[in-house]
Design a protein around this motif. Sequence first.
Motif, PDB file in Angstrom:
ATOM      1  N   TRP A 125       0.838  -1.188   0.000  1.00  8.54           N
ATOM      2  CA  TRP A 125       0.000   0.000   0.000  1.00  8.54           C
ATOM      3  C   TRP A 125       0.883   1.252   0.000  1.00  8.54           C
ATOM      4  O   TRP A 125       1.853   1.339   0.750  1.00  8.54           O
ATOM      5  CB  TRP A 125      -0.919   0.012   1.218  1.00  8.54           C
ATOM      6  N   THR A 126       0.528   2.214  -0.837  1.00 10.18           N
ATOM      7  CA  THR A 126       1.258   3.471  -0.948  1.00 10.18           C
ATOM      8  C   THR A 126       0.544   4.553  -0.156  1.00 10.18           C
ATOM      9  O   THR A 126      -0.680   4.715  -0.282  1.00 10.18           O
ATOM     10  CB  THR A 126       1.353   3.904  -2.421  1.00 10.18           C
ATOM     11  N   ALA A 127       1.289   5.303   0.651  1.00 12.62           N
ATOM     12  CA  ALA A 127       0.693   6.387   1.424  1.00 12.62           C
ATOM     13  C   ALA A 127       0.246   7.510   0.489  1.00 12.62           C
ATOM     14  O   ALA A 127       1.039   8.030  -0.299  1.00 12.62           O
ATOM     15  CB  ALA A 127       1.691   6.914   2.442  1.00 12.62           C
ATOM     16  N   LEU A 128      -1.033   7.866   0.557  1.00  9.69           N
ATOM     17  CA  LEU A 128      -1.580   8.966  -0.233  1.00  9.69           C
ATOM     18  C   LEU A 128      -1.860  10.193   0.623  1.00  9.69           C
ATOM     19  O   LEU A 128      -1.785  11.322   0.149  1.00  9.69           O
ATOM     20  CB  LEU A 128      -2.876   8.526  -0.923  1.00  9.69           C
ATOM     21  N   LEU A 129      -2.200   9.952   1.900  1.00  9.21           N
ATOM     22  CA  LEU A 129      -2.438  11.029   2.849  1.00  9.21           C
ATOM     23  C   LEU A 129      -1.868  10.606   4.192  1.00  9.21           C
ATOM     24  O   LEU A 129      -2.281   9.589   4.750  1.00  9.21           O
ATOM     25  CB  LEU A 129      -3.943  11.316   2.985  1.00  9.21           C
ATOM     26  N   GLU A 130      -0.905  11.353   4.678  1.00  7.78           N
ATOM     27  CA  GLU A 130      -0.328  11.044   5.983  1.00  7.78           C
ATOM     28  C   GLU A 130      -1.355  11.285   7.084  1.00  7.78           C
ATOM     29  O   GLU A 130      -2.339  12.010   6.885  1.00  7.78           O
ATOM     30  CB  GLU A 130       0.907  11.914   6.227  1.00  7.78           C
ATOM     31  N   ASN A 131      -1.144  10.672   8.233  1.00 11.62           N
ATOM     32  CA  ASN A 131      -2.059  10.820   9.355  1.00 11.62           C
ATOM     33  C   ASN A 131      -2.278  12.303   9.653  1.00 11.62           C
ATOM     34  O   ASN A 131      -1.335  13.033   9.973  1.00 11.62           O
ATOM     35  CB  ASN A 131      -1.492  10.098  10.577  1.00 11.62           C
ATOM     36  N   THR A 132      -3.531  12.753   9.520  1.00 12.04           N
ATOM     37  CA  THR A 132      -3.864  14.178   9.578  1.00 12.04           C
ATOM     38  C   THR A 132      -5.027  14.411  10.524  1.00 12.04           C
ATOM     39  O   THR A 132      -6.001  13.655  10.528  1.00 12.04           O
ATOM     40  CB  THR A 132      -4.232  14.689   8.165  1.00 12.04           C
ATOM     41  N   VAL A 133      -4.933  15.461  11.299  1.00  5.83           N
ATOM     42  CA  VAL A 133      -5.974  15.792  12.285  1.00  5.83           C
ATOM     43  C   VAL A 133      -7.286  16.154  11.579  1.00  5.83           C
ATOM     44  O   VAL A 133      -7.296  16.859  10.561  1.00  5.83           O
ATOM     45  CB  VAL A 133      -5.512  16.972  13.172  1.00  5.83           C
ATOM     46  N   LEU A 134      -8.404  15.665  12.143  1.00  6.80           N
ATOM     47  CA  LEU A 134      -9.734  15.991  11.643  1.00  6.80           C
ATOM     48  C   LEU A 134     -10.476  16.859  12.650  1.00  6.80           C
ATOM     49  O   LEU A 134     -10.099  16.943  13.819  1.00  6.80           O
ATOM     50  CB  LEU A 134     -10.539  14.705  11.395  1.00  6.80           C
ATOM     51  N   SER A 135     -11.555  17.480  12.169  1.00  5.01           N
ATOM     52  CA  SER A 135     -12.406  18.310  13.015  1.00  5.01           C
ATOM     53  C   SER A 135     -13.843  17.801  12.945  1.00  5.01           C
ATOM     54  O   SER A 135     -14.210  17.092  12.000  1.00  5.01           O
ATOM     55  CB  SER A 135     -12.362  19.776  12.551  1.00  5.01           C
ATOM     56  N   PRO A 136     -14.678  18.167  13.916  1.00  5.75           N
ATOM     57  CA  PRO A 136     -16.063  17.695  13.894  1.00  5.75           C
ATOM     58  C   PRO A 136     -16.899  18.399  12.830  1.00  5.75           C
ATOM     59  O   PRO A 136     -16.642  19.557  12.483  1.00  5.75           O
ATOM     60  CB  PRO A 136     -16.571  18.047  15.298  1.00  5.75           C
ATOM     61  N   ASP A 137     -17.890  17.665  12.285  1.00  2.63           N
ATOM     62  CA  ASP A 137     -18.947  18.256  11.455  1.00  2.63           C
ATOM     63  C   ASP A 137     -18.390  19.159  10.362  1.00  2.63           C
ATOM     64  O   ASP A 137     -18.779  20.316  10.235  1.00  2.63           O
ATOM     65  CB  ASP A 137     -19.908  19.039  12.356  1.00  2.63           C
ATOM     66  N   GLN A 138     -17.491  18.608   9.545  1.00  2.00           N
ATOM     67  CA  GLN A 138     -16.784  19.460   8.580  1.00  2.00           C
ATOM     68  C   GLN A 138     -16.271  18.655   7.398  1.00  2.00           C
ATOM     69  O   GLN A 138     -15.914  17.494   7.525  1.00  2.00           O
ATOM     70  CB  GLN A 138     -15.605  20.135   9.297  1.00  2.00           C
ATOM     71  N   HIS A 139     -16.220  19.293   6.225  1.00  2.00           N
ATOM     72  CA  HIS A 139     -15.544  18.718   5.057  1.00  2.00           C
ATOM     73  C   HIS A 139     -14.050  19.002   5.189  1.00  2.00           C
ATOM     74  O   HIS A 139     -13.650  20.115   5.517  1.00  2.00           O
ATOM     75  CB  HIS A 139     -16.060  19.344   3.763  1.00  2.00           C
ATOM     76  N   HIS A 140     -13.242  17.986   4.893  1.00  2.00           N
ATOM     77  CA  HIS A 140     -11.789  18.153   4.922  1.00  2.00           C
ATOM     78  C   HIS A 140     -11.257  17.798   3.534  1.00  2.00           C
ATOM     79  O   HIS A 140     -11.320  16.627   3.130  1.00  2.00           O
ATOM     80  CB  HIS A 140     -11.143  17.225   5.955  1.00  2.00           C
ATOM     81  N   PHE A 141     -10.752  18.784   2.803  1.00  2.00           N
ATOM     82  CA  PHE A 141     -10.218  18.548   1.463  1.00  2.00           C
ATOM     83  C   PHE A 141      -8.698  18.420   1.539  1.00  2.00           C
ATOM     84  O   PHE A 141      -8.019  19.245   2.150  1.00  2.00           O
ATOM     85  CB  PHE A 141     -10.598  19.693   0.528  1.00  2.00           C
ATOM     86  N   PHE A 142      -8.195  17.370   0.885  1.00  2.00           N
ATOM     87  CA  PHE A 142      -6.758  17.112   0.885  1.00  2.00           C
ATOM     88  C   PHE A 142      -6.295  16.791  -0.528  1.00  2.00           C
ATOM     89  O   PHE A 142      -6.998  16.119  -1.286  1.00  2.00           O
ATOM     90  CB  PHE A 142      -6.405  15.923   1.788  1.00  2.00           C
ATOM     91  N   ASP A 143      -5.109  17.256  -0.880  1.00  2.00           N
ATOM     92  CA  ASP A 143      -4.474  16.888  -2.151  1.00  2.00           C
ATOM     93  C   ASP A 143      -3.536  15.719  -1.929  1.00  2.00           C
ATOM     94  O   ASP A 143      -3.065  15.484  -0.804  1.00  2.00           O
ATOM     95  CB  ASP A 143      -3.666  18.065  -2.703  1.00  2.00           C
ATOM     96  N   CYS A 144      -3.257  14.994  -3.001  1.00  2.00           N
ATOM     97  CA  CYS A 144      -2.211  13.974  -2.943  1.00  2.00           C
ATOM     98  C   CYS A 144      -1.501  13.943  -4.286  1.00  2.00           C
ATOM     99  O   CYS A 144      -2.046  14.408  -5.296  1.00  2.00           O
ATOM    100  CB  CYS A 144      -2.782  12.600  -2.585  1.00  2.00           C
ATOM    101  N   SER A 145      -0.303  13.386  -4.310  1.00  2.00           N
ATOM    102  CA  SER A 145       0.398  13.240  -5.585  1.00  2.00           C
ATOM    103  C   SER A 145      -0.349  12.211  -6.422  1.00  2.00           C
ATOM    104  O   SER A 145      -0.812  11.192  -5.911  1.00  2.00           O
ATOM    105  CB  SER A 145       1.838  12.783  -5.351  1.00  2.00           C
ATOM    106  N   ALA A 146      -0.511  12.506  -7.704  1.00  2.00           N
ATOM    107  CA  ALA A 146      -1.339  11.675  -8.580  1.00  2.00           C
ATOM    108  C   ALA A 146      -0.824  10.237  -8.632  1.00  2.00           C
ATOM    109  O   ALA A 146       0.356   9.999  -8.880  1.00  2.00           O
ATOM    110  CB  ALA A 146      -1.364  12.276  -9.985  1.00  2.00           C
TER     111      ALA A 146
END
Length: 334
Positions: A125-146
Amino acid sequence: MTVHVAKSVALPNHFQSLTNLADARIGATIVSCSDEFFAEAARMLQSTPAQFIDGKYDDHGKWMDGWETRRKREAGYDWCIVRLGVTGVVSGFDIDTSFFTGNYPASASIEGCYAPDNQLKGMTWTALLENTVLSPDQHHFFDCSAQKITHIRINIFPDGGIARLRVYGRVVLENVDTTQQMDLIGLKNGGRIVAFSDAHFGHPNNLLSPDRGLNMGDGWETKRRRAPGFDWCIIALGQTGLVEKIEVDTAYFKGNYPAFCSIQAAYVEDATDAQLIPQSMFWPFLLEQQPLTMDNIHEYVAEVLQHQKVNYIRVNMIPDGGISRIRLWGKVVR
């Protein structure tokens, strides 16, 4: 019971030309997960916005519209493996925690792999998103290398719930037979909505969904027009091609189907979505104005522009109303 629906959030500009590859409508499925005690993981892949229903409970507790695991009482974390609906080059994610407030994960990471044969045992498995903090009741948009991916694995730390998971990328169709007809604008084949005049009752994204509409809410429907003109939407073909047959389906639209429709088309290179809107008014007609009827599939032979490749169409809905599906059958041109 009171129903609350998650507010729509504008996609980042660079996501707007991409397809949600983790959409259940195009066949995205859950392969396995560590736990889904409170809410089954498949809900996370639904295309509709998450909702919260006051007072709704099931045998396991409060009903939640998403994937929710039990409270973890030992070391470790929860995870879920998703088979994307179609192979794609993944560029970003939306991890949506709508309505998960005291039960959202503290953080999340995402991995991906390319396994077209679905054999995941021993897969790297290839890491696309490193472990990242989330927040409640919210959209979280993240980029990754294609990355070219067929499966993703989302890990939530240590437990909790995610309302929706979107995996944005470009569809990769492998081993396409250019001698066979296919739906050139189908969602599963990479078709996408570029722009539209109105979507008060139903988004034009529904036009591209597989299968027939489920009800009147599963289509593109505009408000009643009180001024001159007509409604329209611009669609980017998933695959450039030669159009041979057109289907306009008004399933479930009876007192609110359009009186007429027409379709314009063009092959355009190196234009932004914003530039296409004024250009589209002058595109030649793929289908001249045709009368429509209620709750019916209308089939047309594409006699105009039949021998010219196209990669965009503009659907004109005259003057307003609702259309369930559009199909553009033709052969891919490489």
